[in-house]
Design an enzyme around this catalytic site. Structure first.
Site, PDB file in Angstrom:
ATOM      1  N   GLU A 137     119.579  37.850  26.151  1.00  0.00           N
ATOM      2  CA  GLU A 137     120.507  37.878  25.028  1.00  0.00           C
ATOM      3  C   GLU A 137     121.945  37.815  25.543  1.00  0.00           C
ATOM      4  O   GLU A 137     122.305  38.500  26.502  1.00  0.00           O
ATOM      5  CB  GLU A 137     120.282  39.180  24.255  1.00  0.00           C
ATOM      6  CG  GLU A 137     121.297  39.474  23.176  1.00  0.00           C
ATOM      7  CD  GLU A 137     121.153  40.890  22.625  1.00  0.00           C
ATOM      8  OE1 GLU A 137     121.729  41.156  21.564  1.00  0.00           O
ATOM      9  OE2 GLU A 137     120.472  41.723  23.280  1.00  0.00           O
TER      10      GLU A 137
ATOM     11  N   LYS B  54     119.897  35.711  15.076  1.00  0.00           N
ATOM     12  CA  LYS B  54     119.261  37.014  14.922  1.00  0.00           C
ATOM     13  C   LYS B  54     119.301  37.454  13.462  1.00  0.00           C
ATOM     14  O   LYS B  54     120.346  37.401  12.799  1.00  0.00           O
ATOM     15  CB  LYS B  54     119.967  38.041  15.813  1.00  0.00           C
ATOM     16  CG  LYS B  54     119.277  39.396  15.852  1.00  0.00           C
ATOM     17  CD  LYS B  54     119.997  40.350  16.786  1.00  0.00           C
ATOM     18  CE  LYS B  54     119.272  41.686  16.870  1.00  0.00           C
ATOM     19  NZ  LYS B  54     120.005  42.661  17.697  1.00  0.00           N
TER      20      LYS B  54
ATOM     21  N   CYS C 136     116.790  41.204  21.146  1.00  0.00           N
ATOM     22  CA  CYS C 136     117.014  42.641  21.264  1.00  0.00           C
ATOM     23  C   CYS C 136     115.884  43.408  20.592  1.00  0.00           C
ATOM     24  O   CYS C 136     114.720  43.187  20.883  1.00  0.00           O
ATOM     25  CB  CYS C 136     118.389  42.996  20.704  1.00  0.00           C
ATOM     26  SG  CYS C 136     118.916  44.705  21.000  1.00  0.00           S
TER      27      CYS C 136
END
Length: 500
Positions: free
Chosen positions: A259, A320, A370
């Site tokens: 990420e 995301k 994440c």
């Protein structure tokens, strides 16, 4: 038992429960912790006393499971130590109100519901965990089912998911608690034996929901960039050069970065950097999943993954969806708190829930960023159309925010649970760890040492097909589990009314 001793025992049980999360061989410790909680709640005598026991248990459990949040807020966010510690404690105490309410309701209903004691406790436990996982965007870290990745309840994962495993674990714990209350009399064994029978039945029929597809050769990068150096102008060129060199040297089918491996927007990169990267991919055979922020001041920013491959334009893009409160999105009324911390890019836009996969040699690789792999019900949305369902998961994370703590190992445990729920492999490319390849059975086949810079290259086998969990969660989310808990509560209430 005096109240102070009751609460001390609850604190000890909560600490033992937290210990089992991140230590997968200690699943039995968790069952004993739940048994102690159930035993004392069954003996509480009042709803208020039961609520206090549950609240202390839950607060210690969550502080023990998420104490590393202190590091992100104090060391990297700049909050005073006392304020960061208070924030962790207050968050844990607030989220434990769900368990406190569940235990209070158990004390009220259990008085005339002895036959339903264990399932009633399990249903209320399930409701408390679902509330913590869903309300205010949800924070289900350290959910009880994760303790059983390597335990005898693991075969339940493709059927009922992590929350369903937590329900059965709570049933078993409550049954053990009832054994303590009954002194081991035969009436106390029935709930325990019924839960064990369910586990045995699931073990016998949990194989073969997915079938093998192709093998890919993948390269996973772990830059090990300290969080306080990630945006340091003096150190950033060396980080960019390292990733450029590794992307150029990578062979095989797919290379994956962590990420925000590139912490700058493409337009902020040194002249020629982005053009050289695109040219390299266009001339080679290796596809790339690259973590970086995208956007601008006018359109907003996203925490994203770009997929680059030869002959593919425009680039694949994944934004995301489930953003981290305070880190990536600012909850209403908390701007003052975020302003106290020095965290760049702290307010992102949200991507779609049911995002498409990145195709590599016929395999559908589904990125998640994440802690998105903490939400199995959201990953399940990608299985609504079986023809487009993922065959490989790819988690791209930066746990560098939490220092050299247990957090990377806990996150690995969470990813392993997702592989059990969906019977798909998971590729984990992280900044500081745990970078690993996990097969469809939850087994870690390759892993880099944490907090070291390294490159992991190896095979991964895709899998096609849907588990029962993928089918019902893609269609209905977590509503079936909510219905299960509500059904048990209704049955217990009817039984109580009949015996009143």
């Amino acid at each position: 038992m005096p109240l102070w001793l009751e609460l001390l025992a609850a604190a000890g049980a909560g600490a033992a429960h937290a210990w089992s999360f991140g230590n997968t061989s200690l699943w039995w410790v968790q069952l004993l912790a739940i048994a102690l909680l159930a035993w004392r709640v069954q003996q509480a005598g009042s709803a208020w006393r039961a609520a206090g026991i549950g609240w202390v248990f839950g607060t210690v459990w969550l502080v023990g499971g998420t104490w590393w949040l202190f590091i992100s807020m104090h060391r990297y966010g700049g909050l005073p130590a006392w304020l960061a510690a208070a924030a962790v404690l207050l968050l844990s105490a607030f989220l434990s109100l769900y368990l406190a309410g569940a235990m209070a309701l158990h004390a009220r209903l259990a008085a005339r519901t002895r036959l339903w004691l264990a399932p009633l406790f399990a249903a209320l436990w399930l409701l408390a965990e679902l509330a913590r996982g869903l309300v205010f965007t949800g924070f289900p870290w350290a959910a009880s089912g994760y303790a059983h990745v390597d335990g005898p309840l693991a075969p339940l994962a493709p059927w009922v998911g992590v929350y369903g495993i937590g329900f059965v674990a709570a049933w078993l714990g409550a049954a053990l608690g009832k054994l303590l209350n009954t002194g081991g009399r035969p009436c106390g064994w029935a709930p325990l034996l019924s839960a064990l029978a369910l586990c045995v039945a699931a073990s016998a029929v949990s194989e073969g929901f997915t079938t093998p597809t192709r093998n890919l050769t993948v390269t996973l990068l772990q830059g090990n960039v300290p969080q306080d150096e990630k945006f340091d102008a003096a150190r950033l060129p060396a980080v960019l050069d390292w990733y450029a060199d590794q992307l150029q040297a990578a062979t095989g089918d797919l290379v994956i970065t962590p990420e925000t491996a590139i912490p700058l927007l493409p337009q902020q990169l040194p002249p020629g950097y982005w053009d050289a990267l695109e040219r390299q991919v266009a001339q080679g055979q290796t596809a790339v999943l690259l973590g970086l922020p995208l956007g601008d001041l006018d359109t907003g920013y996203t925490n994203s993954v770009l997929g680059l491959a030869r002959g593919r334009q425009p680039h694949y893009r994944y934004d995301k969806h489930h953003l981290v409160p305070f880190g990536e999105v600012i909850p209403t009324g908390f701007r003052w708190f975020v302003d106290l911390m020095r965290m760049p890019l702290g307010d992102f836009d949200r991507g779609p829930l049911n995002a498409p996969s990145f195709e590599v040699r016929g395999e559908r690789v589904a990125p998640n960023i994440c802690y998105e792999d903490l939400f199995g019900e959201e990953l399940a949305a990608r299985f609504a159309d079986p023809a487009r369902a993922p065959t490989v998961f790819a988690n791209m994370s930066n746990i560098g925010w939490f220092g050299d703590t247990v957090a990377p190992y806990q996150h690995l445990q969470i990813s392993r649970m997702r592989t059990l729920e969906f019977q798909l492999p998971m590729l984990r490319a992280t900044n500081t760890g745990a970078t690993a390849v996990i097969d469809h059975t939850g087994r870690v086949t390759q892993q880099l040492p944490t907090f070291t810079r390294g490159v992991l290259t190896g095979p991964v086998q895709g899998r096609a097909g849907l588990t029962p969990f993928a089918r019902w969660a893609s269609a209905a989310g977590l509503w079936p589990l909510l219905a299960l808990a509500a059904g048990v509560l209704l049955a217990a209430w009817v039984w109580r009314r009949r015996d009143a």
